[in-house]
Enzyme design. Structure first.
Site, PDB file in Angstrom:
ATOM      1  N   LYS A   1     -11.051   4.594   2.120  1.00 54.99           N
ATOM      2  CA  LYS A   1     -10.090   4.039   0.974  1.00 54.99           C
ATOM      3  C   LYS A   1     -10.858   2.799  -0.184  1.00 54.99           C
ATOM      4  CE  LYS A   1      -6.445   2.575   2.771  1.00 54.99           C
ATOM      5  NZ  LYS A   1      -5.080   1.411   3.790  1.00 54.99           N
TER       6      LYS A   1
ATOM      7  N   GLU B   1       0.745  -1.794  -0.021  1.00 50.25           N
ATOM      8  CA  GLU B   1       0.085   0.659  -0.154  1.00 50.25           C
ATOM      9  C   GLU B   1       0.834   1.513  -0.151  1.00 50.25           C
ATOM     10  OE1 GLU B   1      -3.891  -0.346   2.302  1.00 50.25           O
ATOM     11  OE2 GLU B   1      -2.144  -1.440   3.613  1.00 50.25           O
TER      12      GLU B   1
END
Length: 117
Positions: free
Chosen positions: A99, A22
């Protein structure tokens, strides 16, 4: 009279997350922000100096979204602190940081942190 300003669906590509991937690859995020402030004077005068500057409010959010964090909670906390420091006339609000496609097993479209202050 209760008044507020809302900036909806602000979109960012950022590098937040616990996983190394990420931090390296990044992800898409959306931010929803509603801030409570008196808009009464601006309603009467039609003068931008009597209201919050939407562009400056957006820039405050954008700058904090650019700083990598492990947790969405941390990102949200930084955004709120920056808003409070930059705009003392704001009397509270609601912030949602989302997200898209979080890296968890299962079919999950998004994960969000919602904070009201």
């Amino acid at each position: 009279m209760k008044t507020a300003i809302q900036l909806g669906n602000m979109r960012f590509y950022a590098f937040h997350g616990v996983n190394e991937q990420e931090n390296r690859v990044g992800n898409n995020y959306t931010v929803q922000l509603t801030v409570k402030a008196s808009l009464k004077q601006a309603m009467l005068t039609d003068d931008i100096s009597d209201t919050l500057n939407y562009a400056e409010l957006y820039e405050t959010v954008r700058k904090e979204m650019e700083i990598p964090s492990r947790l969405l909670e941390h990102v949200a906390g930084r955004i709120i602190l920056s808003i409070q420091n930059r705009f003392p006339e704001i009397k509270g609000g609601k912030l949602t940081v989302t997200k898209e496609k979080p890296p968890i097993s299962g079919d999950v479209e998004s994960a969000s942190v919602v904070i009201k202050w």
